[in-house]
Design a protein around this motif. Structure first.
Motif, PDB file in Angstrom:
ATOM      1  N   GLY A  72       0.768  -1.042  -0.074  1.00  0.00           N
ATOM      2  CA  GLY A  72      -0.094   0.036  -0.001  1.00  0.00           C
ATOM      3  C   GLY A  72       0.848   1.271   0.140  1.00  0.00           C
ATOM      4  N   LYS A  73       1.846   1.305  -0.244  1.00  0.00           N
ATOM      5  CA  LYS A  73       2.983   2.510  -0.264  1.00  0.00           C
ATOM      6  C   LYS A  73       3.870   2.314  -1.411  1.00  0.00           C
ATOM      7  CE  LYS A  73       3.280   2.235   4.934  1.00  0.00           C
ATOM      8  NZ  LYS A  73       2.814   0.840   5.238  1.00  0.00           N
ATOM      9  N   TYR A  74       4.237   3.641  -1.730  1.00  0.00           N
ATOM     10  CA  TYR A  74       5.310   3.894  -2.978  1.00  0.00           C
ATOM     11  C   TYR A  74       6.629   4.423  -2.439  1.00  0.00           C
ATOM     12  CZ  TYR A  74       1.191   3.463  -6.102  1.00  0.00           C
ATOM     13  OH  TYR A  74       0.205   3.179  -6.657  1.00  0.00           O
ATOM     14  N   PHE A  75       7.619   3.601  -3.042  1.00  0.00           N
ATOM     15  CA  PHE A  75       8.835   3.891  -2.741  1.00  0.00           C
ATOM     16  C   PHE A  75       9.804   4.441  -3.969  1.00  0.00           C
ATOM     17  CE2 PHE A  75       7.333   0.820   0.255  1.00  0.00           C
ATOM     18  CZ  PHE A  75       7.448   1.252   1.437  1.00  0.00           C
ATOM     19  N   SER A  76      10.555   5.258  -3.730  1.00  0.00           N
ATOM     20  CA  SER A  76      11.617   5.668  -4.746  1.00  0.00           C
ATOM     21  C   SER A  76      12.758   4.598  -5.048  1.00  0.00           C
ATOM     22  CB  SER A  76      12.154   7.017  -4.546  1.00  0.00           C
ATOM     23  OG  SER A  76      12.911   7.235  -3.382  1.00  0.00           O
ATOM     24  N   LEU A  77      13.168   4.407  -6.010  1.00  0.00           N
ATOM     25  CA  LEU A  77      14.390   3.716  -5.987  1.00  0.00           C
ATOM     26  C   LEU A  77      15.214   4.429  -6.771  1.00  0.00           C
ATOM     27  CD1 LEU A  77      12.709   0.578  -7.857  1.00  0.00           C
ATOM     28  CD2 LEU A  77      13.150   0.890  -5.413  1.00  0.00           C
ATOM     29  N   GLY A  78      16.766   4.033  -6.691  1.00  0.00           N
ATOM     30  CA  GLY A  78      17.929   4.912  -7.429  1.00  0.00           C
ATOM     31  C   GLY A  78      19.294   4.514  -7.154  1.00  0.00           C
ATOM     32  N   LYS A  79      19.446   3.584  -5.895  1.00  0.00           N
ATOM     33  CA  LYS A  79      20.707   3.417  -5.637  1.00  0.00           C
ATOM     34  C   LYS A  79      21.307   2.122  -6.385  1.00  0.00           C
ATOM     35  CE  LYS A  79      23.610   2.092  -1.404  1.00  0.00           C
ATOM     36  NZ  LYS A  79      23.423   1.781  -0.086  1.00  0.00           N
ATOM     37  N   LYS A  80      22.348   2.400  -7.056  1.00  0.00           N
ATOM     38  CA  LYS A  80      22.749   0.960  -7.828  1.00  0.00           C
ATOM     39  C   LYS A  80      23.372  -0.103  -6.532  1.00  0.00           C
ATOM     40  CE  LYS A  80      26.136  -0.520 -10.995  1.00  0.00           C
ATOM     41  NZ  LYS A  80      27.217  -0.236 -11.820  1.00  0.00           N
ATOM     42  N   LEU A  81      23.066  -1.257  -6.768  1.00  0.00           N
ATOM     43  CA  LEU A  81      23.280  -2.515  -5.697  1.00  0.00           C
ATOM     44  C   LEU A  81      24.280  -3.098  -6.107  1.00  0.00           C
ATOM     45  CD1 LEU A  81      19.893  -3.362  -4.111  1.00  0.00           C
ATOM     46  CD2 LEU A  81      21.454  -1.562  -3.293  1.00  0.00           C
ATOM     47  N   GLY A  82      24.522  -3.244  -7.499  1.00  0.00           N
ATOM     48  CA  GLY A  82      25.459  -4.247  -8.125  1.00  0.00           C
ATOM     49  C   GLY A  82      25.179  -4.226  -9.662  1.00  0.00           C
ATOM     50  N   LYS A  83      25.903  -5.392 -10.124  1.00  0.00           N
ATOM     51  CA  LYS A  83      25.893  -5.612 -11.754  1.00  0.00           C
ATOM     52  C   LYS A  83      25.625  -7.119 -11.994  1.00  0.00           C
ATOM     53  CE  LYS A  83      30.522  -5.602 -12.554  1.00  0.00           C
ATOM     54  NZ  LYS A  83      31.657  -4.996 -12.931  1.00  0.00           N
ATOM     55  N   PHE A  84      25.328  -7.281 -13.098  1.00  0.00           N
ATOM     56  CA  PHE A  84      25.284  -8.829 -13.429  1.00  0.00           C
ATOM     57  C   PHE A  84      26.739  -9.298 -13.319  1.00  0.00           C
ATOM     58  CE2 PHE A  84      25.795 -12.284 -16.402  1.00  0.00           C
ATOM     59  CZ  PHE A  84      24.792 -13.053 -16.372  1.00  0.00           C
ATOM     60  N   GLY A  85      26.658 -10.674 -12.618  1.00  0.00           N
ATOM     61  CA  GLY A  85      28.016 -11.071 -12.161  1.00  0.00           C
ATOM     62  C   GLY A  85      28.390 -10.601 -10.975  1.00  0.00           C
ATOM     63  N   PHE A  86      28.011  -9.810 -10.218  1.00  0.00           N
ATOM     64  CA  PHE A  86      28.455  -8.950  -9.209  1.00  0.00           C
ATOM     65  C   PHE A  86      28.937 -10.402  -7.915  1.00  0.00           C
ATOM     66  CE2 PHE A  86      27.900  -7.314  -4.876  1.00  0.00           C
ATOM     67  CZ  PHE A  86      28.614  -6.178  -4.748  1.00  0.00           C
ATOM     68  N   SER A  87      28.136 -11.111  -7.971  1.00  0.00           N
ATOM     69  CA  SER A  87      28.209 -12.056  -6.877  1.00  0.00           C
ATOM     70  C   SER A  87      29.388 -13.151  -6.988  1.00  0.00           C
ATOM     71  CB  SER A  87      26.998 -12.948  -6.410  1.00  0.00           C
ATOM     72  OG  SER A  87      26.704 -13.592  -7.573  1.00  0.00           O
ATOM     73  N   VAL A  88      29.723 -13.032  -8.179  1.00  0.00           N
ATOM     74  CA  VAL A  88      30.933 -14.141  -8.543  1.00  0.00           C
ATOM     75  C   VAL A  88      32.296 -13.446  -8.937  1.00  0.00           C
ATOM     76  CG1 VAL A  88      29.390 -16.009  -8.955  1.00  0.00           C
ATOM     77  CG2 VAL A  88      30.161 -14.493 -10.918  1.00  0.00           C
TER      78      VAL A  88
END
Length: 91
Positions: A72-88
């Motif tokens: 029931g709430k809206y949130f803004s997004l914008g912070k980059k957390l990683g990229k494809f392949g980030f975990s490896v």
């Protein structure tokens, strides 16, 4: 709010002319998940305003001022957390 219908190129549903991004999809599968359904679709076309295209001609999602809806709430997004392949990736 006054919105204008516009004919799509690949699907029967109309597009909204004032929309900055339009994505035309063909539903491939619908999975029933209890009280919800998940739609699996093939993207047929993406039309985006030039302001969302980067210097290489690619769509830049960081320019979109994305929002998310949850509980029931809206949130803004914008912070980059990683990229494809980030975990490896190697450090």
């Amino acid at each position: 709010m006054k919105l204008t219908k516009e004919q799509a190129n690949f699907v029967k549903a109309p597009l909204i002319k004032e929309s900055s991004v339009s994505i035309e999809c063909k539903v491939k599968e619908i999975k029933e998940l209890g009280s919800h359904h998940m739609f699996i679709a093939e993207v047929l076309s993406i039309d985006a305003d030039d302001k969302f295209i980067d210097e290489n001609g690619a769509f830049d999602i960081t320019k979109c001022n994305l929002v998310a809806y949850a509980n029931g709430k809206y949130f803004s997004l914008g912070k980059k957390l990683g990229k494809f392949g980030f975990s490896v990736q190697k450090h």
